[in-house]
Design a protein around this motif. Sequence first.
Motif, mmCIF file in Angstrom:
data_model
loop_
_atom_site.group_PDB
_atom_site.id
_atom_site.type_symbol
_atom_site.label_atom_id
_atom_site.label_comp_id
_atom_site.label_asym_id
_atom_site.label_seq_id
_atom_site.Cartn_x
_atom_site.Cartn_y
_atom_site.Cartn_z
ATOM 1 N N UNK A 181 -10.292 -11.153 1.429
ATOM 2 C CA UNK A 181 -10.103 -12.324 0.300
ATOM 3 C C UNK A 181 -11.389 -12.511 -0.397
ATOM 4 N N UNK A 200 -5.399 -11.714 10.338
ATOM 5 C CA UNK A 200 -4.400 -11.215 9.453
ATOM 6 C C UNK A 200 -3.362 -10.337 10.572
ATOM 7 N N UNK A 231 -4.637 -15.539 7.396
ATOM 8 C CA UNK A 231 -5.226 -14.925 6.305
ATOM 9 C C UNK A 231 -6.213 -15.591 5.629
ATOM 10 N N UNK A 232 -7.206 -14.786 4.675
ATOM 11 C CA UNK A 232 -8.224 -15.424 4.185
ATOM 12 C C UNK A 232 -9.541 -15.128 4.686
ATOM 13 N N UNK A 269 -16.693 -15.563 7.034
ATOM 14 C CA UNK A 269 -15.873 -16.138 8.064
ATOM 15 C C UNK A 269 -15.613 -15.092 9.122
ATOM 16 N N UNK A 283 0.859 -1.469 0.147
ATOM 17 C CA UNK A 283 0.144 0.188 0.110
ATOM 18 C C UNK A 283 0.909 1.278 -0.074
ATOM 19 N N UNK A 290 -5.240 -0.961 -0.494
ATOM 20 C CA UNK A 290 -5.326 -1.149 0.762
ATOM 21 C C UNK A 290 -6.494 -2.006 0.974
ATOM 22 N N UNK A 326 -7.344 -20.553 7.169
ATOM 23 C CA UNK A 326 -8.512 -19.918 7.192
ATOM 24 C C UNK A 326 -9.811 -20.774 7.654
ATOM 25 N N UNK A 357 -7.409 -4.411 -0.920
ATOM 26 C CA UNK A 357 -7.242 -5.566 -0.800
ATOM 27 C C UNK A 357 -6.447 -6.561 0.197
ATOM 28 N N UNK A 358 -5.994 -5.400 0.901
ATOM 29 C CA UNK A 358 -4.878 -5.716 2.157
ATOM 30 C C UNK A 358 -5.497 -6.146 3.022
ATOM 31 N N UNK A 380 -5.324 -16.918 -0.920
ATOM 32 C CA UNK A 380 -5.212 -15.589 -0.405
ATOM 33 C C UNK A 380 -3.922 -14.691 -0.455
#
Lengths: 702, 702
Positions: free
Chosen positions: B106, B132, B101-102, B113, A313, B252, B78, B254-255, A344
Amino acid sequence: MDVKAMEALVQPRAVAVYGASRNPRKIGHAVLDNLRRGGFAGRLLAVNPAADEVLGVASRPRLGGQEEIDLAVVAVPAKQVQEAVRDAAAAGARALVVVSAGFKESGPAGAEREQWLRGFCKDRHITLLGPKSLGVINTGHRMNASFARNMPSPGRISVLSDSGAVCTAILDWAAARHLGLAKVLSIGNKAGLDEIAVLCYLAGDDDTGVVLAYLESIASGEAFVKAAEHISACKPVVVFHAGASEQGARAAELHTGNRPGADLACVAAFRRAGLIQADSLEALTDHAAALTLQPLCRGRRVAVLSNGGGPGVAAADALEKAGLKLARLSEHTRAELARVLPAHSAVDNPIDLLGDADPERYAQAVELARADEGVDALLAVLTPHAMTRPAETARAVARAAGGGQTTVVVLLGSADMLPGRAEFVASGLPDYPTPERAVAVLRAMVELHDWRNRPPRVVTRFPVNRRRVERLLLRQRRLGGTEVGEVRAKAILRAYGFDVPAGVLVTEREDAVEAAERLGYPGAMKIVSPDVVHKSDVGGVRLSVSDPEQVLDSFDLLTLRVQRHAPGARLEGLYLERMCPRGVEVVLGMRRDPQFGPILLFGLGGIFVEELEDVAAGLAPITADEAVQMLTGTRSYQMLARSRGAAEIDLDELAGGLQRISQLATDVPSLAELEINPFTLLGKGRTAMVVDARMSLLEQEP
Amino acid sequence: MDVKAMEALVQPRAVAVYGASRNPRKIGHAVLDNLRRGGFAGRLLAVNPAADEVLGVASRPRLGGQEEIDLAVVAVPAKQVQEAVRDAAAAGARALVVVSAGFKESGPAGAEREQWLRGFCKDRHITLLGPKSLGVINTGHRMNASFARNMPSPGRISVLSDSGAVCTAILDWAAARHLGLAKVLSIGNKAGLDEIAVLCYLAGDDDTGVVLAYLESIASGEAFVKAAEHISACKPVVVFHAGASEQGARAAELHTGNRPGADLACVAAFRRAGLIQADSLEALTDHAAALTLQPLCRGRRVAVLSNGGGPGVAAADALEKAGLKLARLSEHTRAELARVLPAHSAVDNPIDLLGDADPERYAQAVELARADEGVDALLAVLTPHAMTRPAETARAVARAAGGGQTTVVVLLGSADMLPGRAEFVASGLPDYPTPERAVAVLRAMVELHDWRNRPPRVVTRFPVNRRRVERLLLRQRRLGGTEVGEVRAKAILRAYGFDVPAGVLVTEREDAVEAAERLGYPGAMKIVSPDVVHKSDVGGVRLSVSDPEQVLDSFDLLTLRVQRHAPGARLEGLYLERMCPRGVEVVLGMRRDPQFGPILLFGLGGIFVEELEDVAAGLAPITADEAVQMLTGTRSYQMLARSRGAAEIDLDELAGGLQRISQLATDVPSLAELEINPFTLLGKGRTAMVVDARMSLLEQEP
């Protein structure tokens, strides 16, 4: 540049150190010690009145004709420099490095000493470096004739600096980054060699691939631009320009006795010459790393890979701020990334390889991104998780990278990552501590690439009435005063093809109404006086005058106001003008820089954008391409174009205005300043209008 | 903030690691290993379906009710998180760190989840960090429940981050600078703890002296500002805000699945709350070093000492650029400096101690500068010459420094200087690689000092006609459309005390002349249509109409143009106005930020200065002081004031305009945007005029 003259300085066979001392806290000690430790293979001599031997080197009080030397390094107190220099010359020295302080920077007595030194060396064709030099280093000749801390490892980067302290810092930074150096020339007060001579020399020096320069003052603008253009065509030159602020300029004068160039003019000149401007001292080595290790970046589309979303980012922010882009990856690339990366991961650019990314994962992603035709450069970010293996990742990324694209690496964090750093550099990958610093380097590379591929420079010559301008200026000089008032300034601009509102000078109240009716309503009325520069300060302007009664009232009012607010002022009359229709108001102007000549300026809201640190300065003579670039390169113009639209903002009119000013400033060397404020754009395809203008002349005809 | 709820997270007695693995490349391995190596004194448990023991820690497939734990760290894929979380809850866990992550970042399945996770923890009052997340570190509890690379040494700096990768980088940088940490909280997607909760907690945490934060999104503007104001009053908070650019915002999302705040709004909010904004990732630790080691800088006058002229010049440039000053040394100080320093030293600030400066010389100069009442801060620059002794200089400077002033050190260059670095930090002196970075830190300190000493906030309430605005907006809503046209916008502004040119809406050609004569010439005529937002785009504006004939011609022309260029548009009539006299035109405005509410804006040349990176954003409700600061803090205003003079620029009028907009935006929550362009200043003491204005409403009443 006489290369022969440089040989005695950079490749001497025999060197004498004046002021060589056994005291390790003395500069003369440090220089001799550096020459010894650096592995200098030629003959070394120490000159010291009180010792037979210093650091194992034979020493005597003076050389006279007894020895034959090429280079003398003088590290004695300022008052003894003259004696040492005479002795060195007698011993056949063809080059001198004067390390001592106490010259031009220290007052009149020092300035006299410097003048003597300059004259002595000039007369005898002795190449002089300094005074107040750190010295000279040539790694290819294993010569460290300086009081730097260490001998740098050999490489392709050469350093040119007004400041010895900055040289030492660059040596340190280069060592920390595992970058080697070729030549270091600390030019100090530059009584002899200056930045122009050194740039010319380094342009032809086969050992030099990239030049880093710290400059405060610049000796001669035109010669500098020519020398810089010449070298930039084959070798990147990165410049940090200091002393540009008011406080900085004063400090710089105390430093080397030379006054730095104005920032604006330097920025314009550096741009014209293809120089890369570093915006911090650290940025010098930042740029050097990529420029020595990687090919120039050919475009603005960057693929970002990282083992963490946050740095991705931050990289995207930095790219946008720098005018670069996140590359849009092809369908194919994204599909392939999705195939090889774990679930992921983010396969859109920035590509997130996740925290547990191993070297193989980096290599696969780099290979795929590299194969994408929409990618000009790769920015690989590595953050130090527990599973991260920097050295192995370095090797893997280096294997996968290469080809036409530029690849740079961000090692986010420092201490832990250092073991990886040597590997990256050894693999030809430059590394940076943050995305911001890596992006700044990519941007500079793209700009240099664009500069090298710029179209040929063709300066348009507009048909103008030069003779009329000469006559107008002659009259101005006769009248006395350097301030050219609105009426005459507009007449000059009209002679250079600018559109100016119809107007007439009226001296009698009785003539005013007739003149106003002829010009048409609404009109503007302004006082004309050689003694009043800022008309509105004395209430000397009336706008939107719309009938005969208002004309007469205004005539009386303005006349009275001048008498009241500027009692002694000579009133030539009142200037009546047809009001310009409203439009988009910008400012165009010119300031003549003592070093670089006419600098063209652009602004909004009555303010040159430079003042907002949104630089739009251009060096005259300017081409149409350069004028367009100068305008469109500013945030101000971009915003203006976006908010008003192409129908209102005629870029060609603006660029044309700058070119005409450029021509005027080039034709009239006595023109010091010019400001058209406002220059009113009346819409696409319509000629813009000079609504108000002022000029000033140099005190003396140049 | 419920401190009890945090205890299980930061001071657990028993911790279970789900997904603990023997494979050193797995995150679960790294977490367990860090807990062990960090010296965690409580009970450790590994949860792994296939092993009895991992890294010497007893492991089992699940805990169920068999064990009593406080904290569970979940590092499983995940899809298995739900099972792990249920098991941990059954084992009594009152805090959870989800590293996996996931989730929201995502896609829809991940979002579901995350929603489950959030709900599950909320219902059971379980404190949740992540998903995350990199994990949590508490050096005071010797707990490293993260997959960072190392356990940091203990200290007073705490870290809060949306990004785990940035946490690891900060840990590295802090280690390289010999700075210790207190707590590290990586909040990841922040399904549980967010930045507000963590700031509230750290405000009350005795171990925390300074907070470093990396933030992309901000959960709730008002609560954030409140929490940040609270903590800033006692502990400095440094924020790096990422994702502010367009490309960065997309990255961001996507982050972490959260959308970052707009940059402008964040800058305004951070300023209001006394937060220090870091402009690069490196700057986070730059600030932390000075803030933990030195007292806040109380003023802008800085003394610079260096063993080289160049770095002194660069420091002077940096100070000026940052709005700080080279301190003017007293006669006495200069005389004393001249007495103790060698010839050719510069005793004016910047003080040049020359290349051979030894520790004693530094100490003497620091002592003298420190004793000068005109000095608020000292910036000592040390460059690596052969004679330089960094470690001894560190000790000498540290002994000489102290007292009320802030002292910072620049170690120009890196590798060679590192031995000195530890000494400097051990002596309580923060060090920086360049003058620019040191100066940025001093500036932030002064600003925080000023913020802490700001006058009490008193928001002026102007007497306004709220009911009239309500009626006008009701009519607008009935009419439909969110764009409020010029006539209605002006009526609303008039109700809030703005001066607006006299005007009248005319529907019949016959009435136009009479109306114009009553208003007076010259006049302006503009079409009024709910379907035309940009009147000039359809040629719907005529200015400087100066007689009855022109009025009638304009009436016909404008009517015809609307029919031609906007065929379907409903024409309500023509608006006739008395032309506003010319003056200095600025722009005032407001944009409602979804997180931080109304943001006030100022601009020149029709452009908000923000677009020029010359930030002047203020958070509503704004006080008179804040409005003045917001304006005078921009280069644009400074330039305007300088070029036009106080007689033309009435600062109180401008500040008053901003305050009235602030009141309007606060009173009318449905107002989305407002732009007064131009807001024409007519000179000192005269009320400024709203020449054109537009507003837009939110689609839905809030």
